[in-house]
Enzyme design. Structure first.
Site, PDB file in Angstrom:
ATOM      1  N   HIS A   1       0.853  -1.187   0.000  1.00 36.38           N
ATOM      2  CA  HIS A   1       0.000   0.000   0.000  1.00 36.38           C
ATOM      3  C   HIS A   1       0.892   1.240   0.000  1.00 36.38           C
ATOM      4  CE1 HIS A   1      -3.892   1.985   1.703  1.00 36.38           C
ATOM      5  NE2 HIS A   1      -3.186   2.850   0.994  1.00 36.38           N
TER       6      HIS A   1
ATOM      7  N   GLU B   1      -2.739  -1.637  -3.037  1.00 37.96           N
ATOM      8  CA  GLU B   1      -3.827  -0.861  -2.468  1.00 37.96           C
ATOM      9  C   GLU B   1      -3.502   0.621  -2.541  1.00 37.96           C
ATOM     10  OE1 GLU B   1      -5.102  -4.017   1.052  1.00 37.96           O
ATOM     11  OE2 GLU B   1      -3.930  -2.242   1.565  1.00 37.96           O
TER      12      GLU B   1
ATOM     13  N   HIS C   1      -7.961  -6.055   7.424  1.00 36.96           N
ATOM     14  CA  HIS C   1      -7.711  -5.042   8.440  1.00 36.96           C
ATOM     15  C   HIS C   1      -7.903  -5.643   9.842  1.00 36.96           C
ATOM     16  CE1 HIS C   1      -6.656  -0.800   9.087  1.00 36.96           C
ATOM     17  NE2 HIS C   1      -7.200  -1.004  10.270  1.00 36.96           N
TER      18      HIS C   1
END
Length: 247
Positions: A43, A70, A190
């Protein structure tokens, strides 16, 4: 089988805290794949506080499994992923000043934006996923963008799991079922960990992939990276078998 994609951000954070190249993010990515993970997630944020844009190019060259990138689809990010051509891009609505991702997309409000970005990604053969809160009302709008998948934002599940696991899983179940109605596959990520991953996989239908970083890397401080990845994979395998046998 549900796939395990390991997020490298925490490895990069540790490296950047000292400067230099220890730990070596590239070598860790190689090892994670060697130890059995099904993919790598990164990410890159605009401030490059963990994964840098250079890391993305370097990591792409050693991927033998799947690469999931991401990020918020700002111009800089879109230029990067269209150059790299990863297997999957997960669009996340994070702001520059947040410590970590803290919400999914409002697909009603941002449908036009997401549709524009997803069309560009799909024109280049990239599988697309939208980071989404567990709210079934958002699913039809996610489907209208042309996305292939949604990624359920699982922080609230992880927080509520210890005391109210049946209550906290319910929104995820109904959102996943709604996704099935629109032919969307489901990822999740997450704050997933060894305590809650089995329950999530067993209860959520049509889940394809979990992305885990912080907890997995933290566990590896005690258990070692190879043993940690194998432990997560065994949990996932047992959970998938249990779900199949219960049908």
């Amino acid at each position: 089988m549900v796939k395990l994609s390991v997020n490298l951000n925490k490895i990069a954070t540790l490296r950047n805290s000292r400067g230099g190249n220890i730990p070596n993010v590239l070598q860790v990515a190689i090892d994670i794949q060697k130890f059995g993970a099904n993919g790598i997630t990164i990410h890159p944020r605009p401030d490059e506080r963990h994964i840098s844009y250079k890391d993305v190019y370097d990591i792409k060259s050693i991927i033998t499994t799947e690469l999931n990138i991401e990020g918020n689809p700002i111009n800089k990010f879109m230029k990067l992923v269209l150059d790299i051509l990863p297997n999957q891009v997960t669009l996340v609505p994070d702001l520059e000043n947040v410590i970590t991702s803290n919400s999914g997309w409002n697909t009603i409000l941002y449908q036009d934006l997401l549709t524009e970005k997803i069309n560009k990604l799909k024109d280049h053969g990239i599988r697309t996923s939208i980071f989404l809160d567990p709210n079934p009302k958002l699913v039809p709008y996610a489907a209208n963008t042309g996305a292939d998948r949604i990624e359920l934002y699982t922080e609230n599940f992880s927080i509520g799991y210890a005391n109210k696991k049946w209550n906290c899983i319910h929104p995820y179940i109904i959102t996943a079922k709604e996704a099935m109605n629109y032919h969307l596959l489901v990822n999740a990520g997450h704050d997933l960990n060894l305590e809650n991953i089995s329950f999530l996989i067993e209860k959520i239908p049509n889940i394809e992939e979990v992305s885990i970083g912080h907890s997995l890397i933290s566990d590896s401080l005690y258990m070692g990276l190879e043993n940690t990845i194998q432990t997560y994979l065994k949990k996932i395998y047992k959970s998938c078998k249990k779900k199949i046998s219960s049908k």
